[in-house]
Design an enzyme around this catalytic site. Structure first.
Site, PDB file in Angstrom:
ATOM      1  N   HIS A   1     -25.090  90.660 -12.788  1.00  0.00           N
ATOM      2  CA  HIS A   1     -25.097  91.125 -11.400  1.00  0.00           C
ATOM      3  C   HIS A   1     -24.780  89.960 -10.467  1.00  0.00           C
ATOM      4  CE1 HIS A   1     -28.382  94.256 -12.726  1.00  0.00           C
ATOM      5  NE2 HIS A   1     -27.207  94.473 -13.297  1.00  0.00           N
TER       6      HIS A   1
HETATM    7  C1  LIG Z   1     -22.335  94.344 -19.066  1.00  0.00           C
HETATM    8  C2  LIG Z   1     -22.740  94.835 -17.706  1.00  0.00           C
HETATM    9  C3  LIG Z   1     -23.712  95.815 -17.582  1.00  0.00           C
HETATM   10  C4  LIG Z   1     -24.107  96.270 -16.326  1.00  0.00           C
HETATM   11  N1  LIG Z   1     -24.994  97.303 -16.231  1.00  0.00           N
HETATM   12  C5  LIG Z   1     -25.274  97.825 -15.015  1.00  0.00           C
HETATM   13  C6  LIG Z   1     -26.081  98.983 -14.892  1.00  0.00           C
HETATM   14  O1  LIG Z   1     -26.520  99.575 -15.879  1.00  0.00           O
HETATM   15  N2  LIG Z   1     -26.357  99.443 -13.638  1.00  0.00           N
HETATM   16  C7  LIG Z   1     -25.878  98.825 -12.515  1.00  0.00           C
HETATM   17  O2  LIG Z   1     -26.209  99.275 -11.414  1.00  0.00           O
HETATM   18  N3  LIG Z   1     -25.096  97.742 -12.613  1.00  0.00           N
HETATM   19  C8  LIG Z   1     -24.759  97.244 -13.824  1.00  0.00           C
HETATM   20  N4  LIG Z   1     -23.913  96.176 -13.921  1.00  0.00           N
HETATM   21  C9  LIG Z   1     -23.445  95.538 -12.685  1.00  0.00           C
HETATM   22  C10 LIG Z   1     -22.353  96.311 -11.977  1.00  0.00           C
HETATM   23  O3  LIG Z   1     -21.419  96.836 -12.890  1.00  0.00           O
HETATM   24  C11 LIG Z   1     -21.684  95.341 -11.004  1.00  0.00           C
HETATM   25  O4  LIG Z   1     -22.673  94.849 -10.129  1.00  0.00           O
HETATM   26  C12 LIG Z   1     -20.608  96.026 -10.200  1.00  0.00           C
HETATM   27  O5  LIG Z   1     -19.595  96.521 -11.035  1.00  0.00           O
HETATM   28  C13 LIG Z   1     -20.005  95.021  -9.242  1.00  0.00           C
HETATM   29  O6  LIG Z   1     -19.044  95.684  -8.484  1.00  0.00           O
HETATM   30  P1  LIG Z   1     -17.985  94.880  -7.646  1.00  0.00           P
HETATM   31  O7  LIG Z   1     -17.161  95.915  -6.986  1.00  0.00           O
HETATM   32  O8  LIG Z   1     -18.649  93.855  -6.822  1.00  0.00           O
HETATM   33  O9  LIG Z   1     -17.081  94.047  -8.670  1.00  0.00           O
HETATM   34  P2  LIG Z   1     -16.487  94.378 -10.092  1.00  0.00           P
HETATM   35  O10 LIG Z   1     -17.017  95.666 -10.614  1.00  0.00           O
HETATM   36  O11 LIG Z   1     -16.699  93.148 -10.908  1.00  0.00           O
HETATM   37  O12 LIG Z   1     -14.923  94.593  -9.833  1.00  0.00           O
HETATM   38  C14 LIG Z   1     -14.052  93.560  -9.513  1.00  0.00           C
HETATM   39  C15 LIG Z   1     -12.695  93.905 -10.101  1.00  0.00           C
HETATM   40  O13 LIG Z   1     -11.692  93.110  -9.473  1.00  0.00           O
HETATM   41  C16 LIG Z   1     -10.816  92.612 -10.463  1.00  0.00           C
HETATM   42  N5  LIG Z   1     -10.209  91.381  -9.925  1.00  0.00           N
HETATM   43  C17 LIG Z   1     -10.779  90.180  -9.730  1.00  0.00           C
HETATM   44  N6  LIG Z   1      -9.909  89.324  -9.181  1.00  0.00           N
HETATM   45  C18 LIG Z   1      -8.760  90.006  -9.009  1.00  0.00           C
HETATM   46  C19 LIG Z   1      -7.485  89.655  -8.468  1.00  0.00           C
HETATM   47  N7  LIG Z   1      -7.228  88.443  -7.976  1.00  0.00           N
HETATM   48  N8  LIG Z   1      -6.525  90.607  -8.444  1.00  0.00           N
HETATM   49  C20 LIG Z   1      -6.768  91.854  -8.920  1.00  0.00           C
HETATM   50  N9  LIG Z   1      -7.960  92.242  -9.432  1.00  0.00           N
HETATM   51  C21 LIG Z   1      -8.936  91.319  -9.471  1.00  0.00           C
HETATM   52  C22 LIG Z   1     -11.706  92.405 -11.677  1.00  0.00           C
HETATM   53  O14 LIG Z   1     -10.934  92.361 -12.861  1.00  0.00           O
HETATM   54  C23 LIG Z   1     -12.584  93.633 -11.596  1.00  0.00           C
HETATM   55  O15 LIG Z   1     -11.946  94.720 -12.217  1.00  0.00           O
HETATM   56  C24 LIG Z   1     -23.513  95.699 -15.159  1.00  0.00           C
HETATM   57  C25 LIG Z   1     -22.535  94.716 -15.281  1.00  0.00           C
HETATM   58  C26 LIG Z   1     -22.131  94.286 -16.539  1.00  0.00           C
HETATM   59  C27 LIG Z   1     -21.074  93.231 -16.638  1.00  0.00           C
END
Ligand SMILES: Cc1cc2nc3c(=O)[nH]c(=O)nc-3n(C[C@H](O)[C@H](O)[C@H](O)COP(=O)(O)OP(=O)(O)OC[C@H]3O[C@@H](n4cnc5c(N)ncnc54)[C@H](O)[C@@H]3O)c2cc1C
Length: 454
Positions: A377
């Site tokens: 997270h």
């Molecule tokens: C193994 C695991 C288990 C988890 N389990 C849970 C759970 O059960 N419940 C829960 O609430 N949360 C869980 N989480 C946490 C949750 O998934 C994350 O907090 C959430 O996905 C974060 O969302 P975000 O939009 O900030 O970023 P992310 O979901 O990380 O999305 C960012 C995206 O941007 C892409 N990216 C990055 N840089 C670039 C670029 N320059 N150009 C194009 N694309 C790019 C990345 O590849 C990624 O696809 C878990 C996370 C993991 C890793």
């Protein structure tokens, strides 16, 4: 990836749909004290408003969050049973989609599609509108801007395709949703200088406790994280503490999490893996780190566990040990170097030898590189603030520096969500998307006005 000192193992989803595609479905609401903190300490009043409550509801509906079809695997039943025995709080954690109990390795995806993730929910809905175009494995290099009346305005994105072809996209509005590790890097590459970008990195640092049971637990089967205990979630009265949860425990992840006492012991442990049940202690961190770019534009992370957070974590470890014992464990292990396993006796937690052992567990604590820590997270690296001195983005989600450039991910959190962030980030970004809709409508009206004057 690891933090610079090698102490924390970072898990994040580098996939279409991001972490939501690979995560463990646990879908908890933003706690009231987090909303209170964001509203009253950071002045972001909308988080306490009925509007945000509606955004939470809408986000959960869009994600397909439910509690009615949850089936607990044996490892989650261990947490439920242990907490019940001790009178600790424990409840069913709502799930995204319908991960079932009978499907092996549900954590790795779902053959029958019960596991929805982002591909089966938000992205699917967006695709149905016909307005979504996906450039798969395409990397955004920078946000293109122009200067109008002394103010920068976003006009598109400069990107590169999987096969290294340059792509230039023009748009009225640009949204960065690269997550808390990459959004700050993209913003910096695009020339933004706000001091909050890359700072305030929160990790919800996690450690584990595992126990051997007489019977097989098969902890990797079924939906991984269907229960949560808040027994130590609010240790300072300000919403900082730790939660006890059950991780997804694919054998490779288990192998990397066990207490390292040499190769032979590791092999012996893995041979007993079917009888192990694991709990994680997920700490809401009051301390923070930073993320910055290396020469290859990859994120580097500096983060040290603050003493207060280490104390909360170790209190959580103590409670997790008690829970496992109360649920009938035979042998309990923390993952700290130098802490031997505890062999449970008929006296349970009342046994003085247990108190002596726990005392040592507390004394040793979660020392860097001597106690495996994880983070799934990452949050807070471009936090929302009511002015540019307090944050990198406005309460609307738009950056303070570039008009029309929005951030829509966990980096806008002022502090950690406390609960697993998926529902919170979906609700926060749902709110931001409503602002985007209004901004686009304003731009459309302005264009019509201009045309009518010409
Ligand atoms: C193994 C695991 C288990 C988890 N389990 C849970 C759970 O059960 N419940 C829960 O609430 N949360 C869980 N989480 C946490 C949750 O998934 C994350 O907090 C959430 O996905 C974060 O969302 P975000 O939009 O900030 O970023 P992310 O979901 O990380 O999305 C960012 C995206 O941007 C892409 N990216 C990055 N840089 C670039 C670029 N320059 N150009 C194009 N694309 C790019 C990345 O590849 C990624 O696809 C878990 C996370 C993991 C890793």
């Amino acid at each position: 990836m690891l933090t610079e000192d090698g102490a924390i193992n970072i898990l994040a989803g580098n996939a279409l749909g991001g972490g939501g595609t690979v995560n463990w479905f646990c879908s908890l609401d933003t706690p009231h004290y987090v909303r209170d903190e964001w509203s009253n300490k950071y002045g972001l009043k909308h988080f306490e408003s009925p509007k945000f409550a509606k955004h939470l509801l809408s986000a959960k509906n869009l994600l397909g969050v439910q509690t009615s079809h949850v089936i607990h695997n044996k490892a989650n039943n261990v947490l439920l049973k242990g907490c019940k025995e001790l009178g600790f709080h424990c409840e069913t954690a709502p799930q995204q989609g319908y991960p079932t109990g009978d499907e092996n390795l549900c954590c790795m995806g779902s053959k029958r599609g019960e596991r929805q993730g982002m591909l089966g929910s938000l992205l699917y809905d967006a695709a149905k509108t016909g307005n979504l175009r996906v450039f798969y494995e395409c990397r955004a290099n920078s946000v293109l801007t122009t200067t109008i009346g002394g103010k920068k305005k976003a006009i598109g994105v400069d990107a590169v395709s999987r096969s290294k072809h340059p792509i230039t996209l023009r748009s009225k509005i640009v949204v960065s949703a690269c997550g808390s590790l990459h959004t700050p890097l993209l913003l910096r590459r695009s020339g933004l200088v706000n001091k909050h970008i890359g700072r305030n990195l929160r990790l919800h640092p996690v450690t584990g406790v595992y126990a051997q049971f007489k019977e097989e637990i098969n902890a990797f089967e079924g939906a991984p994280m269907t229960t949560v205990s808040n027994v130590v979630a609010n240790l300072d009265g300000k919403g900082y503490g730790a939660r006890l949860e059950v991780p997804s425990i694919h054998p490779s992840l288990m192998a990397s999490s066990l207490n390292w006492r040499g190769a032979a012991a590791a092999k012996a442990d893995m041979l007993k893996a079917l009888r192990f049940s694991l709990l994680i202690v997920l700490t809401r961190d009051s301390g923070s780190g930073r993320v910055y770019s290396d020469a290859k534009h990859q994120p580097r992370i500096e983060y040290s566990l603050r003493r207060k957070d280490a104390n909360h974590m170790i209190k959580g470890v103590e409670m997790a040990c008690r829970v496992l014992m109360a649920a009938g464990a035979e042998v309990i292990h923390t993952v700290q170097s130098g802490i031997e396993a505890y062999h449970c006796t008929d006296q349970g937690v009342a046994d003085p030898t247990f108190h002596k052992w726990i005392k040592r567990v507390k004394q040793v604590g979660p020392k860097p590189n001597q106690c495996p820590l994880f983070s799934a997270h990452q949050m807070g690296t471009c936090k929302m603030g009511i002015n540019p001195t307090q944050g990198g983005v406005k309460p609307s989600g738009e950056t303070w520096e570039v008009d029309g450039l929005y951030v829509c991910d966990t980096s806008v959190f002022p502090t950690p969500s406390g609960t697993n962030p998926m529902v919170t980030v979906a609700a926060v970004t749902y709110g931001i998307s409503q602002n985007l809709r209004l901004a686009l409508a304003r731009l459309k009206r302005a264009t019509v006005d201009l045309r009518s004057k010409l």
